[in-house]
Design a protein around this motif. Structure first.
Motif, PDB file in Angstrom:
ATOM      1  N   VAL A 100       0.834  -1.206   0.000  1.00 46.92           N
ATOM      2  CA  VAL A 100       0.000   0.000   0.000  1.00 46.92           C
ATOM      3  C   VAL A 100       0.872   1.262   0.000  1.00 46.92           C
ATOM      4  N   ILE A 101       2.081   1.143   0.577  1.00 47.27           N
ATOM      5  CA  ILE A 101       3.006   2.287   0.562  1.00 47.27           C
ATOM      6  C   ILE A 101       3.581   2.506  -0.845  1.00 47.27           C
ATOM      7  N   PHE A 102       3.624   1.425  -1.632  1.00 48.77           N
ATOM      8  CA  PHE A 102       4.267   1.466  -2.952  1.00 48.77           C
ATOM      9  C   PHE A 102       4.005   2.740  -3.766  1.00 48.77           C
ATOM     10  N   PRO A 103       2.736   3.126  -3.969  1.00 49.86           N
ATOM     11  CA  PRO A 103       2.513   4.330  -4.787  1.00 49.86           C
ATOM     12  C   PRO A 103       2.889   5.631  -4.081  1.00 49.86           C
ATOM     13  N   LEU A 104       3.095   5.573  -2.760  1.00 47.56           N
ATOM     14  CA  LEU A 104       3.353   6.810  -2.004  1.00 47.56           C
ATOM     15  C   LEU A 104       4.830   7.095  -1.835  1.00 47.56           C
ATOM     16  N   LYS A 105       5.651   6.072  -2.099  1.00 50.26           N
ATOM     17  CA  LYS A 105       7.047   6.085  -1.702  1.00 50.26           C
ATOM     18  C   LYS A 105       7.820   7.335  -2.112  1.00 50.26           C
ATOM     19  N   PRO A 109       7.565  11.678   3.007  1.00 46.98           N
ATOM     20  CA  PRO A 109       8.485  10.974   3.907  1.00 46.98           C
ATOM     21  C   PRO A 109       7.904   9.623   4.322  1.00 46.98           C
ATOM     22  N   LYS A 110       8.810   8.716   4.667  1.00 51.55           N
ATOM     23  CA  LYS A 110       8.433   7.345   4.976  1.00 51.55           C
ATOM     24  C   LYS A 110       7.340   7.262   6.040  1.00 51.55           C
ATOM     25  N   LYS A 111       7.544   8.063   7.074  1.00 50.55           N
ATOM     26  CA  LYS A 111       6.628   8.027   8.211  1.00 50.55           C
ATOM     27  C   LYS A 111       5.205   8.392   7.785  1.00 50.55           C
ATOM     28  N   GLN A 112       5.126   9.464   7.001  1.00 53.14           N
ATOM     29  CA  GLN A 112       3.824   9.940   6.546  1.00 53.14           C
ATOM     30  C   GLN A 112       3.168   8.916   5.630  1.00 53.14           C
ATOM     31  N   ALA A 113       3.975   8.325   4.745  1.00 51.56           N
ATOM     32  CA  ALA A 113       3.458   7.320   3.824  1.00 51.56           C
ATOM     33  C   ALA A 113       2.883   6.145   4.602  1.00 51.56           C
ATOM     34  N   GLU A 114       3.603   5.765   5.647  1.00 44.52           N
ATOM     35  CA  GLU A 114       3.166   4.634   6.437  1.00 44.52           C
ATOM     36  C   GLU A 114       1.835   4.934   7.126  1.00 44.52           C
ATOM     37  N   GLU A 115       1.722   6.150   7.641  1.00 47.72           N
ATOM     38  CA  GLU A 115       0.471   6.516   8.316  1.00 47.72           C
ATOM     39  C   GLU A 115      -0.699   6.522   7.350  1.00 47.72           C
ATOM     40  N   GLN A 116      -0.444   7.079   6.165  1.00 52.36           N
ATOM     41  CA  GLN A 116      -1.514   7.138   5.171  1.00 52.36           C
ATOM     42  C   GLN A 116      -1.938   5.733   4.731  1.00 52.36           C
ATOM     43  N   ALA A 117      -0.934   4.876   4.529  1.00 52.49           N
ATOM     44  CA  ALA A 117      -1.235   3.504   4.123  1.00 52.49           C
ATOM     45  C   ALA A 117      -2.057   2.806   5.204  1.00 52.49           C
ATOM     46  N   LYS A 118      -1.662   3.004   6.443  1.00 49.94           N
ATOM     47  CA  LYS A 118      -2.383   2.362   7.549  1.00 49.94           C
ATOM     48  C   LYS A 118      -3.829   2.842   7.627  1.00 49.94           C
ATOM     49  N   LYS A 119      -4.017   4.122   7.338  1.00 50.63           N
ATOM     50  CA  LYS A 119      -5.362   4.694   7.382  1.00 50.63           C
ATOM     51  C   LYS A 119      -6.284   3.952   6.400  1.00 50.63           C
ATOM     52  N   TYR A 120      -5.758   3.735   5.179  1.00 54.09           N
ATOM     53  CA  TYR A 120      -6.608   3.094   4.175  1.00 54.09           C
ATOM     54  C   TYR A 120      -6.744   1.584   4.403  1.00 54.09           C
ATOM     55  N   LEU A 151      -6.621   3.547  -3.240  1.00 55.43           N
ATOM     56  CA  LEU A 151      -7.122   4.720  -2.515  1.00 55.43           C
ATOM     57  C   LEU A 151      -6.000   5.522  -1.875  1.00 55.43           C
ATOM     58  N   ALA A 152      -4.914   4.832  -1.504  1.00 53.57           N
ATOM     59  CA  ALA A 152      -3.858   5.466  -0.728  1.00 53.57           C
ATOM     60  C   ALA A 152      -3.221   6.648  -1.461  1.00 53.57           C
ATOM     61  N   MET A 153      -3.176   6.587  -2.790  1.00 50.51           N
ATOM     62  CA  MET A 153      -2.589   7.728  -3.499  1.00 50.51           C
ATOM     63  C   MET A 153      -3.606   8.856  -3.680  1.00 50.51           C
ATOM     64  N   ASN A 154      -4.738   8.690  -3.039  1.00 51.74           N
ATOM     65  CA  ASN A 154      -5.792   9.693  -3.037  1.00 51.74           C
ATOM     66  C   ASN A 154      -6.157  10.181  -4.438  1.00 51.74           C
ATOM     67  N   PRO A 155      -6.559   9.272  -5.318  1.00 53.64           N
ATOM     68  CA  PRO A 155      -6.915   9.678  -6.673  1.00 53.64           C
ATOM     69  C   PRO A 155      -8.299  10.325  -6.679  1.00 53.64           C
TER      70      PRO A 155
ATOM     71  N   THR B 153      -0.443   2.544 -13.359  1.00 56.28           N
ATOM     72  CA  THR B 153      -1.530   3.353 -12.798  1.00 56.28           C
ATOM     73  C   THR B 153      -1.127   3.991 -11.467  1.00 56.28           C
ATOM     74  N   MET B 154      -0.019   3.524 -10.909  1.00 58.82           N
ATOM     75  CA  MET B 154       0.470   4.154  -9.679  1.00 58.82           C
ATOM     76  C   MET B 154       1.612   5.113  -9.983  1.00 58.82           C
ATOM     77  N   GLY B 155       1.720   5.502 -11.239  1.00 56.67           N
ATOM     78  CA  GLY B 155       2.674   6.536 -11.629  1.00 56.67           C
ATOM     79  C   GLY B 155       4.114   6.061 -11.715  1.00 56.67           C
ATOM     80  N   VAL B 156       4.342   4.759 -11.837  1.00 55.32           N
ATOM     81  CA  VAL B 156       5.712   4.260 -11.918  1.00 55.32           C
ATOM     82  C   VAL B 156       6.042   3.934 -13.378  1.00 55.32           C
ATOM     83  N   ASN B 157       7.094   4.556 -13.893  1.00 55.69           N
ATOM     84  CA  ASN B 157       7.457   4.391 -15.305  1.00 55.69           C
ATOM     85  C   ASN B 157       8.973   4.306 -15.468  1.00 55.69           C
ATOM     86  N   GLY B 158       9.394   3.956 -16.674  1.00 51.64           N
ATOM     87  CA  GLY B 158      10.805   4.033 -17.046  1.00 51.64           C
ATOM     88  C   GLY B 158      11.714   3.181 -16.174  1.00 51.64           C
ATOM     89  N   TRP B 159      12.831   3.750 -15.767  1.00 58.87           N
ATOM     90  CA  TRP B 159      13.826   3.024 -14.979  1.00 58.87           C
ATOM     91  C   TRP B 159      13.248   2.551 -13.656  1.00 58.87           C
TER      92      TRP B 159
END
Lengths: 263, 251
Positions: A100-105, A109-120, A151-155, B153-159
């Motif tokens: 879930v953190i993957f799209p936020l990375k 910052p890591k901490k914020q990403a983790e919190e957001q991921a946990k929320k969703y 949802l985590a990337m808030n689209p 779709t999560m914005g990851v592209n290229g390298w």
């Protein structure tokens, strides 16, 4: 004129078959969706509904027409449109939280990403499974992780391509309720592709019915049944029968065509 | 019955037969020396450090050779997976080279590098590279299109797409490729040493054979087989199993 959030204008998709004939998958698709609306795209297999969703996602190029989101033309995929596929498509080398953190990375910052991921993840009631790996989860749980990842990337838009198609009936029904709650909490605009009439009636504000060969929009039905809909069984059944009859004519037409082709 | 007990029983019977046969002189010691003679040769070898130096020398060549072949193999594999032209031209050559034992390169390698370590290492590199290449190629080509779509779709592209999705998704093939590369490299190394110069396990094997020391010949053969089994079973197969399981590929 009313300003629409998503505008699909004259979208075409053709491809060359093995005899090099151009085949229309989608023919002159026009569709407008308001912000916050839940729209189902309903149709039999092969009507191009998934292709249409893929074009909106920016994964498949259209051969004609254009799609605008907030008046801006879509060129490629982006984080403003989260997508959930029929298969969860979780990365097996990452655990639930990392998926879930993957799209936020790269965004925060890591901490914020983790919190957001946990929320969703909490939203889909998976807080107790953060360090599990995908292969340790059931199909329904995997799909819930996939939903929270999108949802985590808030689209602004959530695109769902038969997300519950591979699940059993009970799991599907529970996920319908969860999705409805998430939708009302987050106010996302949802485009939901399905071949299940009852699913589309249960969930959506509008149902766009598509026909095959070529893929066209046959009907745009507003679902005027108040939520929560399980209290209005009668209206749901009536609408289901109406759509069923309508689709049957369409499918009969195709079968007739196939028979004349063969003879 | 526990498979380990079965194994122990089996080897006990085998060694008992070997021992009895040698004692009763069913065969000449030059054909097959008695087990205690083999044990003695091994102990002497380790005491006077010849076998220790051999092991160190062999492992040094293996480490360099296998290391190079994994790096080159990965590079070539990525190239073949990504470039259709490279796959259609170079790919054919790789397939052809993979189908021949790398030891046939030794005469040429000796002409190029001389009768020394480099020639052996060259053969080891050739032994491991192509199987790694082919596995990496398949691994990258087999990455589920769904993973790539989802990542886009999560914005990851290229390298980034390579680094964060394609390479991790191909890891099971990296592991299998490495395991096979090790097996081919190990065989190539022994053949190379046997035909080339020492120190090294293969060299000592030939040296012992030249002097009719069959006990040491069998001793070295046992060491070679033992190392091969340990590395394959205890290291690679375990890693492979856990990776396949995690990646959801186990059948």
């Amino acid at each position: 004129m009313i300003k629409l959030f998503i505008e699909i204008n004259h979208v075409q998709k053709q491809y060359a078959d093995k005899n090099n004939h151009q085949v229309d998958i989608l023919k002159d698709i026009n569709l407008g969706v308001n912000k916050g609306e839940f729209v189902s795209i309903l149709g039999p297999s092969g009507c191009g509904k998934s292709t249409l969703l893929s074009i909106v996602a920016g994964l498949t190029p259209a051969t004609g027409g254009e799609i605008l989101v907030s008046r801006k033309r879509i060129e490629k995929s982006g984080k403003d449109r989260g997508m959930v596929f029929q298969q969860a498509a979780l990365f097996p080398w990452l655990n639930v939280l990392e998926n879930v953190i993957f799209p936020l990375k790269k965004e925060m910052p890591k901490k914020q990403a983790e919190e957001q991921a946990k929320k969703y993840l909490q939203m889909v009631q998976l807080s107790n499974y953060l360090s599990h790996y995908p292969h340790e989860l059931s199909g329904g749980m995997q799909q819930r992780v996939a939903i929270s990842r999108a949802l985590a990337m808030n689209p602004d838009i959530l695109l769902m391509d038969e997300p519950f198609g591979a699940l059993d009936e009970q799991t599907r029904s529970r996920l319908h309720d969860q999705l409805e709650t998430i939708w009302s909490e987050t106010q996302k605009t949802i485009l939901f592709v399905t071949h299940s009439i009852s699913e589309s009636i249960k969930l959506s504000d509008r149902i766009v019915v598509m026909g095959i060969k070529p893929g066209v929009i046959l009907k745009d039905i507003k679902v005027d049944i108040p939520r929560s809909r399980h209290e209005h069984k009668k209206e749901m059944v009536e609408l289901e029968e109406y759509i069923m009859g309508f689709l049957k004519k369409e499918i009969d037409k195709v079968i007739r065509e196939e028979l004349t082709h063969e003879s | 019955m526990n498979p380990n007990i079965k194994r122990i029983l089996f080897f006990t019977v085998l060694i008992a037969f070997w021992y009895t046969g040698s004692k009763l002189e069913w065969w000449l010691p030059i054909i097959l020396p008695a087990p205690e003679k083999v044990l003695e040769a091994l102990l002497t070898g380790f005491q006077d450090k010849t076998l220790v130096y051999d092991l160190i020398a062999s492992f040094k060549r293996l480490a360099i050779g296998l290391g190079l072949s994994l790096v080159i193999g990965t590079g070539l594999g990525v190239l073949l997976a990504k470039s259709k032209t490279a796959d259609e031209t170079l790919g054919t050559v790789v397939l052809a080279l993979q189908s021949v034992p790398s030891i046939i390169w030794l005469p040429l390698a000796i002409m190029w590098f001389g009768m020394n370590e480099k020639a052996v290492i060259f053969v080891v590199v050739l032994g491991g590279t192509f199987v790694m290449t082919l596995n990496i190629r398949v691994g990258i080509k087999n990455v589920s299109p769904l993973f790539i779509k989802a990542a886009k779709t999560m914005g990851v592209n290229g390298w980034d797409l390579y680094k964060r999705v394609i390479f991790p998704a191909a890891i099971p093939y990296v592991v299998t490729g490495s395991r096979l590369a090790w097996a081919f490299a190990w065989r190539a190394l022994m053949a190379g040493e046997l035909l080339s110069t020492g120190p090294g396990l293969g060299y000592t094997l030939r040296y012992a054979s030249d002097f009719g020391d069959m006990a040491l010949v069998i001793g070295v053969m046992i060491i070679i087989g033992f190392i091969g089994t340990i590395v394959d079973q205890l290291i690679f197969q375990r890693i492979e199993k856990s990776v396949l399981n995690r990646w959801g590929l186990e059948s």
